[in-house]
Motif scaffolding. Structure first.
Motif, mmCIF file in Angstrom:
data_model
loop_
_atom_site.group_PDB
_atom_site.id
_atom_site.type_symbol
_atom_site.label_atom_id
_atom_site.label_comp_id
_atom_site.label_asym_id
_atom_site.label_seq_id
_atom_site.Cartn_x
_atom_site.Cartn_y
_atom_site.Cartn_z
ATOM 1 N N MET A 1 0.799 -1.227 0.000
ATOM 2 C CA MET A 1 0.000 0.000 0.000
ATOM 3 C C MET A 1 0.835 1.283 0.000
ATOM 4 N N THR A 2 2.141 1.172 0.236
ATOM 5 C CA THR A 2 2.956 2.386 0.335
ATOM 6 C C THR A 2 4.098 2.377 -0.661
ATOM 7 N N ASP A 3 4.523 3.566 -1.043
ATOM 8 C CA ASP A 3 5.712 3.670 -1.890
ATOM 9 C C ASP A 3 6.870 4.299 -1.110
ATOM 10 N N ASP A 4 6.686 4.494 0.210
ATOM 11 C CA ASP A 4 7.728 5.021 1.085
ATOM 12 C C ASP A 4 8.727 3.891 1.365
ATOM 13 N N VAL A 5 9.935 4.013 0.810
ATOM 14 C CA VAL A 5 10.929 2.944 0.900
ATOM 15 C C VAL A 5 11.349 2.673 2.345
ATOM 16 N N GLU A 6 11.509 3.728 3.144
ATOM 17 C CA GLU A 6 11.899 3.524 4.549
ATOM 18 C C GLU A 6 10.808 2.792 5.315
ATOM 19 N N LEU A 7 9.575 3.142 5.059
ATOM 20 C CA LEU A 7 8.466 2.450 5.705
ATOM 21 C C LEU A 7 8.403 0.997 5.225
ATOM 22 N N GLN A 8 8.590 0.784 3.939
ATOM 23 C CA GLN A 8 8.607 -0.582 3.417
ATOM 24 C C GLN A 8 9.703 -1.406 4.074
ATOM 25 N N ASP A 9 10.885 -0.816 4.257
ATOM 26 C CA ASP A 9 11.978 -1.541 4.909
ATOM 27 C C ASP A 9 11.601 -1.959 6.323
ATOM 28 N N SER A 10 10.977 -1.058 7.081
ATOM 29 C CA SER A 10 10.551 -1.396 8.446
ATOM 30 C C SER A 10 9.510 -2.504 8.428
ATOM 31 N N LEU A 11 8.562 -2.397 7.517
ATOM 32 C CA LEU A 11 7.514 -3.416 7.416
ATOM 33 C C LEU A 11 8.079 -4.764 6.959
ATOM 34 N N LYS A 12 9.065 -4.725 6.071
ATOM 35 C CA LYS A 12 9.697 -5.974 5.617
ATOM 36 C C LYS A 12 10.418 -6.666 6.768
ATOM 37 N N PHE A 13 11.077 -5.873 7.617
ATOM 38 C CA PHE A 13 11.722 -6.452 8.798
ATOM 39 C C PHE A 13 10.678 -7.147 9.682
ATOM 40 N N LEU A 14 9.566 -6.467 9.939
ATOM 41 C CA LEU A 14 8.515 -7.044 10.774
ATOM 42 C C LEU A 14 7.904 -8.284 10.123
ATOM 43 N N ARG A 15 7.714 -8.225 8.801
ATOM 44 C CA ARG A 15 7.169 -9.382 8.077
ATOM 45 C C ARG A 15 8.098 -10.579 8.202
ATOM 46 N N GLU A 16 9.403 -10.362 8.026
ATOM 47 C CA GLU A 16 10.366 -11.460 8.125
ATOM 48 C C GLU A 16 10.410 -12.033 9.539
ATOM 49 N N ARG A 17 10.241 -11.171 10.531
ATOM 50 C CA ARG A 17 10.214 -11.642 11.913
ATOM 51 C C ARG A 17 9.035 -12.584 12.139
ATOM 52 N N GLU A 18 7.886 -12.265 11.547
ATOM 53 C CA GLU A 18 6.713 -13.140 11.667
ATOM 54 C C GLU A 18 6.975 -14.495 11.012
ATOM 55 N N ILE A 19 7.671 -14.476 9.885
ATOM 56 C CA ILE A 19 7.999 -15.728 9.196
ATOM 57 C C ILE A 19 8.888 -16.598 10.081
ATOM 58 N N VAL A 20 9.896 -15.985 10.687
ATOM 59 C CA VAL A 20 10.798 -16.736 11.571
ATOM 60 C C VAL A 20 10.035 -17.288 12.772
ATOM 61 N N HIS A 21 9.160 -16.476 13.358
ATOM 62 C CA HIS A 21 8.360 -16.960 14.488
ATOM 63 C C HIS A 21 7.529 -18.180 14.078
ATOM 64 N N ALA A 22 6.867 -18.092 12.928
ATOM 65 C CA ALA A 22 6.041 -19.214 12.469
ATOM 66 C C ALA A 22 6.888 -20.466 12.266
ATOM 67 N N LEU A 23 8.075 -20.299 11.702
ATOM 68 C CA LEU A 23 8.966 -21.449 11.494
ATOM 69 C C LEU A 23 9.374 -22.079 12.819
ATOM 70 N N ARG A 24 9.695 -21.259 13.822
ATOM 71 C CA ARG A 24 10.079 -21.795 15.137
ATOM 72 C C ARG A 24 8.906 -22.533 15.781
ATOM 73 N N PHE A 25 7.692 -21.988 15.656
ATOM 74 C CA PHE A 25 6.523 -22.672 16.200
ATOM 75 C C PHE A 25 6.299 -24.007 15.487
ATOM 76 N N LYS A 26 6.495 -24.032 14.173
ATOM 77 C CA LYS A 26 6.337 -25.283 13.415
ATOM 78 C C LYS A 26 7.367 -26.312 13.859
ATOM 79 N N GLU A 27 8.588 -25.868 14.127
ATOM 80 C CA GLU A 27 9.612 -26.782 14.637
ATOM 81 C C GLU A 27 9.207 -27.331 16.004
ATOM 82 N N SER A 28 8.614 -26.486 16.830
ATOM 83 C CA SER A 28 8.160 -26.925 18.153
ATOM 84 C C SER A 28 7.055 -27.967 18.033
ATOM 85 N N VAL A 29 6.153 -27.769 17.084
ATOM 86 C CA VAL A 29 5.097 -28.761 16.838
ATOM 87 C C VAL A 29 5.718 -30.109 16.507
#
Length: 116
Positions: A75-103
């Motif tokens: 939804m945004t073309d602000d590159v700095e905002l996109q970078d922050s959101l990408k960091f948060l998105r990647e963190r969610e991916i890592v969390h999901a992977l760790r939970f899957k490993e725990s399962v």
């Protein structure tokens, strides 16, 4: 992020964006609510007490957050905002992977023959 995006906004700009009531009560502070304006509540936290059920609930929450971050990135073309959101998105991916490993650890343990 919200503060960063609104810190230099004038009161009239905040009002034009529909944020006048928030500013009147909280200045630029965050108020946790969903996109429909419903305030956050601890009722959103799900816990069954069963490790597998709780982990699957956690995985689903991480995937929903990942999808939301991706939609915000789109939804945004602000590159700095996109970078922050990408960091948060990647963190969610890592969390999901760790939970899957725990399962998998719990499933493997349940299937292991116990000898005492």
């Amino acid at each position: 992020m919200i503060y960063k995006l609104t810190k230099d906004a004038s009161i009239s700009e905040l009002e034009a964006a529909g944020l006048g009531p928030n500013y009147a009560q909280r200045d630029h502070a965050l108020f946790y609510q969903n996109s429909a304006g419903v305030p956050w509540t601890a009722a959103y936290i799900q816990a069954k007490g069963d490790p597998l059920a709780d982990l699957y609930e956690d995985i689903a929450a991480e995937e929903k957050a990942r999808a939301t971050y991706q939609w915000l990135i789109d939804m945004t073309d602000d590159v700095e905002l996109q970078d922050s959101l990408k960091f948060l998105r990647e963190r969610e991916i890592v969390h999901a992977l760790r939970f899957k490993e725990s399962v998998q650890i719990i499933i493997d343990d349940k299937n292991q023959k116990k000898i005492f």
